[in-house]
Enzyme design. Sequence first.
Site, PDB file in Angstrom:
ATOM      1  N   TYR A   1       0.701  -1.421  -0.091  1.00  0.00           N
ATOM      2  CA  TYR A   1      -0.031  -0.003  -0.002  1.00  0.00           C
ATOM      3  C   TYR A   1       0.800   1.345  -0.053  1.00  0.00           C
ATOM      4  CZ  TYR A   1      -3.032   3.571   2.023  1.00  0.00           C
ATOM      5  OH  TYR A   1      -3.761   4.695   2.379  1.00  0.00           O
TER       6      TYR A   1
ATOM      7  N   SER B   1       2.997  -6.051   9.247  1.00  0.00           N
ATOM      8  CA  SER B   1       2.486  -4.935  10.091  1.00  0.00           C
ATOM      9  C   SER B   1       1.141  -5.012  10.831  1.00  0.00           C
ATOM     10  CB  SER B   1       2.187  -3.675   9.138  1.00  0.00           C
ATOM     11  OG  SER B   1       1.526  -3.996   8.217  1.00  0.00           O
TER      12      SER B   1
ATOM     13  N   THR C   1       7.459   3.179  12.719  1.00  0.00           N
ATOM     14  CA  THR C   1       6.067   3.450  12.951  1.00  0.00           C
ATOM     15  C   THR C   1       5.783   3.952  14.338  1.00  0.00           C
ATOM     16  OG1 THR C   1       4.105   2.056  13.855  1.00  0.00           O
ATOM     17  CG2 THR C   1       6.136   0.989  13.875  1.00  0.00           C
TER      18      THR C   1
ATOM     19  N   TYR D   1       5.361  -6.160  16.810  1.00  0.00           N
ATOM     20  CA  TYR D   1       5.612  -5.242  15.628  1.00  0.00           C
ATOM     21  C   TYR D   1       6.577  -4.051  15.895  1.00  0.00           C
ATOM     22  CZ  TYR D   1       4.404  -1.807  12.165  1.00  0.00           C
ATOM     23  OH  TYR D   1       4.345  -0.905  11.304  1.00  0.00           O
TER      24      TYR D   1
ATOM     25  N   LEU E   1      -9.119   0.919  10.125  1.00  0.00           N
ATOM     26  CA  LEU E   1     -10.614   1.634  10.361  1.00  0.00           C
ATOM     27  C   LEU E   1     -11.067   2.130   9.020  1.00  0.00           C
ATOM     28  CD1 LEU E   1     -12.780   2.350  12.502  1.00  0.00           C
ATOM     29  CD2 LEU E   1     -11.555   4.477  12.631  1.00  0.00           C
TER      30      LEU E   1
ATOM     31  N   ASP F   1      -4.821  -1.049  22.137  1.00  0.00           N
ATOM     32  CA  ASP F   1      -4.795   0.028  21.653  1.00  0.00           C
ATOM     33  C   ASP F   1      -5.009   1.445  22.414  1.00  0.00           C
ATOM     34  OD1 ASP F   1      -5.672  -0.540  19.065  1.00  0.00           O
ATOM     35  OD2 ASP F   1      -7.906  -0.612  19.294  1.00  0.00           O
TER      36      ASP F   1
HETATM   37  N1  UDP Z   1     -11.073   0.128  14.799  1.00  0.00           N
HETATM   38  C1  UDP Z   1     -12.460  -0.317  15.127  1.00  0.00           C
HETATM   39  N2  UDP Z   1     -12.842  -1.272  14.132  1.00  0.00           N
HETATM   40  C2  UDP Z   1     -12.338  -1.755  13.108  1.00  0.00           C
HETATM   41  C3  UDP Z   1     -10.874  -1.525  12.834  1.00  0.00           C
HETATM   42  C4  UDP Z   1     -10.230  -0.362  13.686  1.00  0.00           C
HETATM   43  O1  UDP Z   1     -12.885   0.246  15.927  1.00  0.00           O
HETATM   44  O2  UDP Z   1     -12.780  -2.560  12.560  1.00  0.00           O
HETATM   45  C5  UDP Z   1     -10.468   1.240  15.508  1.00  0.00           C
HETATM   46  C6  UDP Z   1      -9.078   0.740  16.534  1.00  0.00           C
HETATM   47  O3  UDP Z   1      -9.519  -0.037  17.660  1.00  0.00           O
HETATM   48  C7  UDP Z   1      -8.320   1.890  16.601  1.00  0.00           C
HETATM   49  C8  UDP Z   1      -8.764   2.609  15.532  1.00  0.00           C
HETATM   50  O4  UDP Z   1      -9.947   2.199  14.828  1.00  0.00           O
HETATM   51  O5  UDP Z   1      -9.012   2.534  17.786  1.00  0.00           O
HETATM   52  C9  UDP Z   1      -7.542   2.767  14.645  1.00  0.00           C
HETATM   53  O6  UDP Z   1      -7.174   1.365  14.406  1.00  0.00           O
HETATM   54  P1  UDP Z   1      -6.521   1.184  13.028  1.00  0.00           P
HETATM   55  O7  UDP Z   1      -6.146  -0.487  12.918  1.00  0.00           O
HETATM   56  O8  UDP Z   1      -7.015   1.629  11.607  1.00  0.00           O
HETATM   57  O9  UDP Z   1      -5.175   1.644  13.306  1.00  0.00           O
HETATM   58  P2  UDP Z   1      -3.835   1.693  14.459  1.00  0.00           P
HETATM   59  O10 UDP Z   1      -4.184   3.156  15.217  1.00  0.00           O
HETATM   60  O11 UDP Z   1      -4.314   0.342  15.227  1.00  0.00           O
HETATM   61  O12 UDP Z   1      -2.543   1.501  13.789  1.00  0.00           O
END
Ligand code: UDP
Length: 330
Positions: free
Chosen positions: A11, A77, A117, A141, A190, A285
Amino acid sequence: MAILICGGAGYVGSHMVAELLEQGHETVVVDNLEKGHKAAVGKEARFYQGDLRDSLLMDKVFTENKISSVVNYAAYSLVGESVSEPMKYYENNVVGALSLLKSMLKHDVRNIVFSSTAAVYGEPSAIPITEDSPTLPVNPYGETKLTVEKILKWYEQTYNLSYATLRYFNVAGAHCSGEIGEDHTPETHLIPIILQTAMGKFSSLPLYGNDYDTPDGTCIRDYIHVTDLADAHILALKKLESGSPSLTYNLGSGNGFSNKEIIDTACHVTGRKIPIEQKGRRSGDPAVLIASSEKIKQELGWNPVRTDLETIIDSAWQWHSKYPEGFKNA
Ligand code: UDP
């Protein structure tokens, strides 16, 4: 002289390849296509399919091309997977980087931009996060990325290597052409999951956590457009090639958006309903991750121009709408 992009079919890597080609740079890509997509790689780039740990392949790449600098995106990742399968992460992310560095030094290539990251910081002690914040990863990671950062530091001292470590926050969006975008299997991020729910691929979006210490109870993240991210890599490359000492920068927008704000904006952009299924917190998270990217703005003049959240989500929506099956039909 050419730029070698390792993981250039992924990506973030494919958007970097697109920017380099657009700016007229000779571009070489190595990708094992385990996660990446050949169709994502600009046609003018020279493509080699294979793994960084294959030293014969890397000898061929460095012999057949005059490489001035390398950008390394090749890594796993997924935070959750890294907890359940740390060996897989160390073997790919750390051993892969070590092999790449060995090949680079063997062929006397000494500039590398390394894709790192925000996960190197773990649970931040202060917001916004600056580059000198403590690095205390809370999952393998982040730990593998921090390990490579440390390797780069010591290789710089001994082998005269120059590196730029770029620590990404939440990368999102798609290329303005609508021809390349985010296509992960499985998808865990997300914004793509929201958009795929808007398209009807999923019946609802699992929303992880609504009891965080944030204004609306959902996590807050800092989103950066993938093309602005690529532009930062090009600035870092140019700086290294001008003989600069090594660099470490955060890459984010400096603005935090809650998960609920992201969903509301996506509803607005798509004009679709996005049903939510409230879930408990996803493990690991942090409540709030917001970058300070002042250092790269001041030192390299980085000027992200796609910072508006609607613009970011709309660019991703264009890609998902055009290619609902991702690169399968691209
Ligand atoms: N998230 C969510 N539902 C999903 C995927 C992610 O609520 O299906 C939330 C996740 O818990 C975090 C935010 O979205 O609070 C960003 O998550 P993502 O995996 O996109 O990126 P990260 O911050 O983990 O790198």
